[in-house]
Every structure is written in C-alpha cells, then in structure tokens.
Design a protein around this motif. Structure first.
Motif, PDB file in Angstrom:
ATOM      1  N   ASN A   1       0.847  -1.191   0.000  1.00 37.78           N
ATOM      2  CA  ASN A   1       0.000   0.000   0.000  1.00 37.78           C
ATOM      3  C   ASN A   1       0.886   1.247   0.000  1.00 37.78           C
ATOM      4  O   ASN A   1       1.612   1.498   0.965  1.00 37.78           O
ATOM      5  N   LEU A   2       0.817   2.033  -1.074  1.00 35.82           N
ATOM      6  CA  LEU A   2       1.693   3.200  -1.226  1.00 35.82           C
ATOM      7  C   LEU A   2       1.375   4.306  -0.243  1.00 35.82           C
ATOM      8  O   LEU A   2       2.245   5.125   0.075  1.00 35.82           O
ATOM      9  N   GLN A   3       0.136   4.368   0.241  1.00 37.17           N
ATOM     10  CA  GLN A   3      -0.229   5.406   1.207  1.00 37.17           C
ATOM     11  C   GLN A   3       0.286   5.059   2.601  1.00 37.17           C
ATOM     12  O   GLN A   3       0.717   5.939   3.351  1.00 37.17           O
ATOM     13  N   GLU A   4       0.261   3.775   2.938  1.00 39.02           N
ATOM     14  CA  GLU A   4       0.675   3.350   4.277  1.00 39.02           C
ATOM     15  C   GLU A   4       2.192   3.265   4.413  1.00 39.02           C
ATOM     16  O   GLU A   4       2.746   3.540   5.485  1.00 39.02           O
ATOM     17  N   VAL A   5       2.878   2.890   3.335  1.00 37.42           N
ATOM     18  CA  VAL A   5       4.311   2.627   3.442  1.00 37.42           C
ATOM     19  C   VAL A   5       5.126   3.896   3.668  1.00 37.42           C
ATOM     20  O   VAL A   5       6.256   3.836   4.161  1.00 37.42           O
ATOM     21  N   VAL A   6       4.570   5.059   3.343  1.00 42.32           N
ATOM     22  CA  VAL A   6       5.318   6.312   3.514  1.00 42.32           C
ATOM     23  C   VAL A   6       5.074   6.955   4.879  1.00 42.32           C
ATOM     24  O   VAL A   6       5.676   7.981   5.187  1.00 42.32           O
ATOM     25  N   LYS A   7       4.210   6.369   5.678  1.00 38.47           N
ATOM     26  CA  LYS A   7       3.943   6.936   6.994  1.00 38.47           C
ATOM     27  C   LYS A   7       5.142   6.729   7.912  1.00 38.47           C
ATOM     28  O   LYS A   7       5.759   5.658   7.910  1.00 38.47           O
ATOM     29  N   SER A   8       5.464   7.752   8.692  1.00 42.82           N
ATOM     30  CA  SER A   8       6.592   7.660   9.630  1.00 42.82           C
ATOM     31  C   SER A   8       6.204   6.815  10.830  1.00 42.82           C
ATOM     32  O   SER A   8       5.029   6.536  11.072  1.00 42.82           O
ATOM     33  N   ASN A   9       7.214   6.419  11.599  1.00 46.79           N
ATOM     34  CA  ASN A   9       6.948   5.636  12.801  1.00 46.79           C
ATOM     35  C   ASN A   9       6.090   6.404  13.793  1.00 46.79           C
ATOM     36  O   ASN A   9       5.249   5.835  14.491  1.00 46.79           O
ATOM     37  N   LYS A  10       6.294   7.734  13.870  1.00 47.08           N
ATOM     38  CA  LYS A  10       5.506   8.561  14.779  1.00 47.08           C
ATOM     39  C   LYS A  10       4.027   8.538  14.387  1.00 47.08           C
ATOM     40  O   LYS A  10       3.145   8.445  15.231  1.00 47.08           O
ATOM     41  N   GLU A  11       3.779   8.625  13.064  1.00 49.82           N
ATOM     42  CA  GLU A  11       2.391   8.584  12.598  1.00 49.82           C
ATOM     43  C   GLU A  11       1.753   7.245  12.914  1.00 49.82           C
ATOM     44  O   GLU A  11       0.610   7.170  13.343  1.00 49.82           O
ATOM     45  N   GLU A  12       2.528   6.170  12.711  1.00 48.83           N
ATOM     46  CA  GLU A  12       2.008   4.839  12.992  1.00 48.83           C
ATOM     47  C   GLU A  12       1.721   4.666  14.476  1.00 48.83           C
ATOM     48  O   GLU A  12       0.691   4.121  14.868  1.00 48.83           O
TER      49      GLU A  12
END
Length: 330
Positions: A269-280
């Motif tokens: 998923n291109l939208q999920e893979v760019v999320k930072s650890n902080k966002e996750e």
C-alpha cells in the motif's frame, strides 16, 4: 411543405445521434492516457499478460496518470529511458538521397518497424474489468522487481508521490480463473521460488472481483498443496513470511505473483508505506484509546445491569425463606 420538412429534420437529427453514439462506442475505456501510454496492442486484461494491478479510490483517470508518472520515473532508473526514433526526422533527412528502389524499400520497412515500436510501449493502461482497479501492461520489465524497488524507496525516504493510488501489485503471470487451469499453471509458475532446493515460508492472499464461481478456501488449499509438493520444507507463516503469493481474480482471468516484504511494505500500500513511525504510533495510540473507551463503556453498562435496588434485594431474601423451610422439611 412544412410536413415534408419535419421528417427530413428528424432524419438529420437521428443520423447525427447515431454518428455520436458510434464514436463513443469506438472509444477505448481505460486505455491510453498521458505520460507514456499511447499506441496499439490489446485494450483489456488478457491471458498471457504481465503487468501491475493498481487499486484506487474512485478516480481511475487520475490513477492512470499517477501510475505512468511513477512507473516511468523508476522504469528509467532501472532499465534506462525508452528509445524511440522520430519517424518524421528519419524521413526528412534522407528523402532526397534515397532514389533507387532498394533504398526506398528499406525506408518503407524502417517506417513499419518504427511504427510498431511506437505502439508497443513499456507501460500501457488496459481495461481491467473491475471498478477502481487499473491494470498497466508491461513489456521488457520485471513487474516484481520494479514494484519492490518503488516500495523500498518510498519506505526508506517516506516521500509521498501519489494521491489516489492505494495498492500496487505486480502481476507476473495470468491464466484462466478455473481451478484445473490454475493448478496446472501454478505447478510451473511457483518453481523459481519453491521447487527444491529452493524453499521458504509463505502465505497466500486472495481477492476475487466480478467472479462468483471460485471458492477462496478451495483456491488457497489447492495452491498451498502445490507449494508443499514442490518442496516439503516450504512452510506456511501468516505473521512474517518470506514470500506472499498474490492471487487476484477479475472475471475469468487469474493474476498471479510471488512477492517479498509484503508485511514490511504494508500489503504493498503506497499510502501506508510512507507513513513515519511517529504517525504509525499515533494511529496505534488513537486506536488503543478508542478501544479502551469502548471497553470502559461496556464495563459500566455491565455494572449498571448488575445493580440491584435494596427493596428488590430484601424481596428476594423473603421469597427465598419459604423455599429454605421447604428444603429443610424435605
């Protein structure tokens, strides 16, 4: 006179409507588009194709544009720029020099070859057969290698490059979406990853669109059995497998691929893979908080139902006394 003019006008309008509808019918759906499509070849997903299956959220036209931009960017990095000769330039520079028959024949052959090359582009959008799904046919490209390279770069840089593309799945093989065809095709298709001495842990992810005759459980069971028969040391791992077998069925076409890092790349998923650890972590905390609130609400509700009024309690004790005396007598 007026009566004769009315049928003529009606025929003229009807002829125009037929012409317009005919033009619309001829217009290919989902094909072509900007950035690198263009040209001939099949206009819909067919057997024998390789490519990239892309899911989006409602806006297929914009999805195609984003796909061309992204694939051309990384395709040029991995395989070099596409090389096409401008046909008009070829003709104008040598038109006066080539006067003999042999040269003229050679020029005609070159024109045909150049025209065919321009039709067979590296990436070409074709009709997938399902809503919110785009299929980009590839030529001279290894879909698994290209998509893995894109996701690795996005995962590392955390740079968002698309807005409407959701998942991007490489498709390395296609066959008819019938169990016997899939079993026969998979026996050969799975060999590079799972045939002894090759081995690995694996999982199978399955999705069917516009198809009601296939059974998810049966497909997974049969394909897992084939992987096991190629090497008994291949083991199922649903948490963090080395390989993920992707099965995407659209109408009567089964699309297959074997990919790596499926969990790491958030199911591709291109939208999920760019999320930072902080966002996750933030999303996980919000999820945990919401779950905690729900649990607290359930707990309070249960406590409310357990509360008994003093009058009810005394009444219950009084009602119990006759039973106790009856038991003692018995």
């Amino acid at each position: 006179m007026a009566a004769s003019e009315q049928p003529a006008a009606a025929m003229k309008r009807r002829h125009k409507a037929q012409y317009v509808s005919g033009q619309q019918a001829k217009r290919p759906r989902g094909g072509g588009g900007g950035g690198g499509g263009g040209g001939g070849g099949p206009r819909q997903l067919e057997l024998g194709m390789q490519g990239i299956l892309i899911t989006c959220n409602m806006n297929e036209r914009k999805c195609v544009g984003e796909a061309y931009s992204l694939l051309n960017e990384y395709g040029d990095l991995l395989y070099g720029p596409e090389k096409f000769t401008n046909q008009d330039d070829r003709l104008s520079g040598s038109e006066e020099e080539e006067d003999d028959v042999e040269a003229a024949l050679k020029k005609e052959v070159d024109q045909i070859r150049t025209s065919n090359e321009q039709k067979l582009r590296r990436f070409q959008s074709v009709e997938s057969g399902a809503n919110n799904v785009v299929f980009i046919r590839t030529l001279g490209v290894e879909p698994e290698k290209l998509v893995h390279h894109i996701l690795m770069d996005l995962h590392t840089t955390k740079k968002k490059k698309t807005r409407v593309i959701l998942r991007m799945l490489p498709i390395s093989g296609t066959c008819k979406a019938f169990m016997e065809d899939m079993k026969k095709y998979s026996e050969t298709f799975f060999e590079p990853w799972f045939k002894a001495p090759n081995k690995g842990t694996f999982q199978i992810v399955y999705k069917a669109r516009n198809n009601s005759h296939m059974s998810r459980e049966e497909v997974i069971k049969e394909l897992a059995g084939i992987v096991g028969s190629l090497n008994p040391e291949n083991k199922v791992d649903l948490n963090n497998p080395q390989y993920t077998i992707v099965v995407e069925i659209i109408k009567n076409v089964c699309c297959l691929s074997v990919v790596k890092d499926y969990v790491l790349f958030r199911k591709y998923n291109l939208q999920e893979v760019v999320k930072s650890n902080k966002e996750e972590l933030g999303q996980q905390n919000l999820l945990s908080a919401s779950q905690g609130e729900k649990l607290e609400e359930i707990k309070l509700a249960e406590e409310d139902t357990k509360e008994v009024k003093p009058e009810d309690k005394n009444q219950g004790e009084e009602e119990a006394k006759p039973n106790e005396s009856n038991n003692q007598q018995a």
